[in-house]
Write a protein that holds these residues in place. Structure first.
Motif, mmCIF file in Angstrom:
data_model
loop_
_atom_site.group_PDB
_atom_site.id
_atom_site.type_symbol
_atom_site.label_atom_id
_atom_site.label_comp_id
_atom_site.label_asym_id
_atom_site.label_seq_id
_atom_site.Cartn_x
_atom_site.Cartn_y
_atom_site.Cartn_z
ATOM 1 N N TYR A 245 0.822 -1.205 0.000
ATOM 2 C CA TYR A 245 0.000 0.000 0.000
ATOM 3 C C TYR A 245 0.856 1.254 0.000
ATOM 4 O O TYR A 245 1.989 1.244 0.479
ATOM 5 C CB TYR A 245 -0.863 0.066 1.268
ATOM 6 C CG TYR A 245 -1.853 -1.041 1.407
ATOM 7 C CD1 TYR A 245 -3.138 -0.913 0.887
ATOM 8 C CD2 TYR A 245 -1.526 -2.220 2.073
ATOM 9 C CE1 TYR A 245 -4.063 -1.933 1.025
ATOM 10 C CE2 TYR A 245 -2.452 -3.243 2.213
ATOM 11 C CZ TYR A 245 -3.709 -3.094 1.681
ATOM 12 O OH TYR A 245 -4.622 -4.100 1.803
ATOM 13 N N ASP A 246 0.241 2.350 -0.437
ATOM 14 C CA ASP A 246 0.755 3.690 -0.215
ATOM 15 C C ASP A 246 -0.266 4.359 0.701
ATOM 16 O O ASP A 246 -1.454 4.419 0.361
ATOM 17 C CB ASP A 246 0.885 4.461 -1.532
ATOM 18 C CG ASP A 246 1.342 5.891 -1.301
ATOM 19 O OD1 ASP A 246 2.137 6.118 -0.361
ATOM 20 O OD2 ASP A 246 0.890 6.785 -2.037
ATOM 21 N N ALA A 247 0.190 4.825 1.855
ATOM 22 C CA ALA A 247 -0.723 5.412 2.841
ATOM 23 C C ALA A 247 0.006 6.461 3.663
ATOM 24 O O ALA A 247 1.232 6.410 3.800
ATOM 25 C CB ALA A 247 -1.267 4.313 3.758
ATOM 26 N N VAL B 129 -3.840 2.498 6.902
ATOM 27 C CA VAL B 129 -3.783 1.127 6.369
ATOM 28 C C VAL B 129 -4.763 0.239 7.125
ATOM 29 O O VAL B 129 -5.488 -0.551 6.516
ATOM 30 C CB VAL B 129 -2.348 0.549 6.436
ATOM 31 C CG1 VAL B 129 -2.325 -0.904 5.985
ATOM 32 C CG2 VAL B 129 -1.387 1.383 5.613
ATOM 33 N N VAL B 130 -4.821 0.385 8.430
ATOM 34 C CA VAL B 130 -5.761 -0.406 9.242
ATOM 35 C C VAL B 130 -7.198 -0.098 8.814
ATOM 36 O O VAL B 130 -8.018 -1.019 8.659
ATOM 37 C CB VAL B 130 -5.547 -0.137 10.757
ATOM 38 C CG1 VAL B 130 -6.660 -0.750 11.588
ATOM 39 C CG2 VAL B 130 -4.185 -0.665 11.197
ATOM 40 N N ALA C 152 -10.412 -7.468 5.745
ATOM 41 C CA ALA C 152 -9.226 -8.318 5.683
ATOM 42 C C ALA C 152 -8.360 -8.085 6.927
ATOM 43 O O ALA C 152 -8.050 -6.942 7.252
ATOM 44 C CB ALA C 152 -8.433 -8.022 4.423
ATOM 45 N N PRO C 153 -8.002 -9.140 7.601
ATOM 46 C CA PRO C 153 -7.196 -9.014 8.822
ATOM 47 C C PRO C 153 -5.755 -8.567 8.552
ATOM 48 O O PRO C 153 -5.285 -8.590 7.418
ATOM 49 C CB PRO C 153 -7.184 -10.436 9.399
ATOM 50 C CG PRO C 153 -8.165 -11.212 8.630
ATOM 51 C CD PRO C 153 -8.393 -10.508 7.338
#
Length: 174
Positions: free
Chosen positions: A146-148, A154-155, A163-164
Motif C-alpha cells: 500500500y501507499d498510505a 492502512v488499518v 481483511a485481517p
C-alpha cells in the motif's frame, strides 16, 4: 519459471540504505537464471522482502545466504491486483506492507473471489492506495502493498475490505 517470495531478516551489518543497496547490487550481479522483480525493505532495515522469477527456489536461498542475507522464508507466490509486468516497472509509490496468515481452510479460488468482492471498498478510504498482493501458492500467507499516510490509514483500509492484519511493516521510501 516460478515466482518466489524470499524474506530475509537482516543482520547488524545492514542498518542503512547504502549498505542495503550494496547487497542488492551484489545479489543482482550474481543472479544467472533468476530475475529480481522487486525488493522492499522495512524502514528500520530489520527485514527485506524479495520477489524473484526463477527456475529453482533453492538457488535463490543459496544466493542470498552467500551474501550474508539470512533467509527466514521462501515461498512460491502469485501476484494479485496487478500484472507482473506492471510490478516490474514499480512506478507507484509503496510504503506499507501488510502480512496476513491465511486461514487454514481458505482455497485460492475462495481468496480470489473474496478479494474481487471486497476490493471495491478501498474507495471508502481514499487516502490509501492498494498496489498489489503476493499470495503464497500453499495458501499460508499473503503480502499486500500500500501507499498510505500512516499505519492507522492502512488499518482503516483493511477494515473496509474486511481483511485481517497479522503484521504491518513500514517500508523504506524509494
Amino acid at each position: 519459471m516460478g515466482l518466489y517470495l524470499v524474506e530475509s531478516t537482516l543482520n547488524e551489518s545492514i542498518k542503512d540504505e547504502a549498505s542495503f543497496e550494496k547487497k542488492v547490487e551484489q545479489l543482482q550481479s550474481q543472479l544467472q537464471t533468476s530475475e529480481m522483480i522487486e525488493v522492499q525493505v522495512a524502514s528500520d532495515f530489520s527485514r527485506a522482502f524479495f520477489i524473484f522469477e526463477a527456475e529453482k527456489e533453492a538457488s535463490l536461498k543459496a544466493s542470498l545466504e552467500l551474501l550474508g542475507l539470512p533467509v527466514a522464508l521462501t515461498k512460491e507466490v502469485r501476484i494479485v491486483g496487478q500484472d507482473l509486468e506492471e510490478a516490474k516497472q514499480q512506478k507507484e509509490k509503496i510504503n506499507y506492507l501488510v502480512e496476513w496468515n491465511l486461514p487454514e481452510n481458505l482455497t485460492m479460488d475462495q481468496y480470489l473471489e473474496r478479494k474481487k468482492k471486497n476490493s471495491v471498498h478501498y474507495a471508502e478510504v481514499p487516502e490509501v492506495s492498494f498496489s498489489r498482493t503476493y499470495v503464497c501458492e500453499d495458501m499460508s500467507k499473503c503480502l499486500c502493498f500500500y501507499d498510505a499516510p500512516d499505519d492507522e490509514a492502512v488499518v482503516r483500509a483493511r477494515d473496509a475490505v474486511k481483511a485481517p492484519i497479522d503484521q504491518i511493516t513500514q517500508l523504506k521510501k524509494k
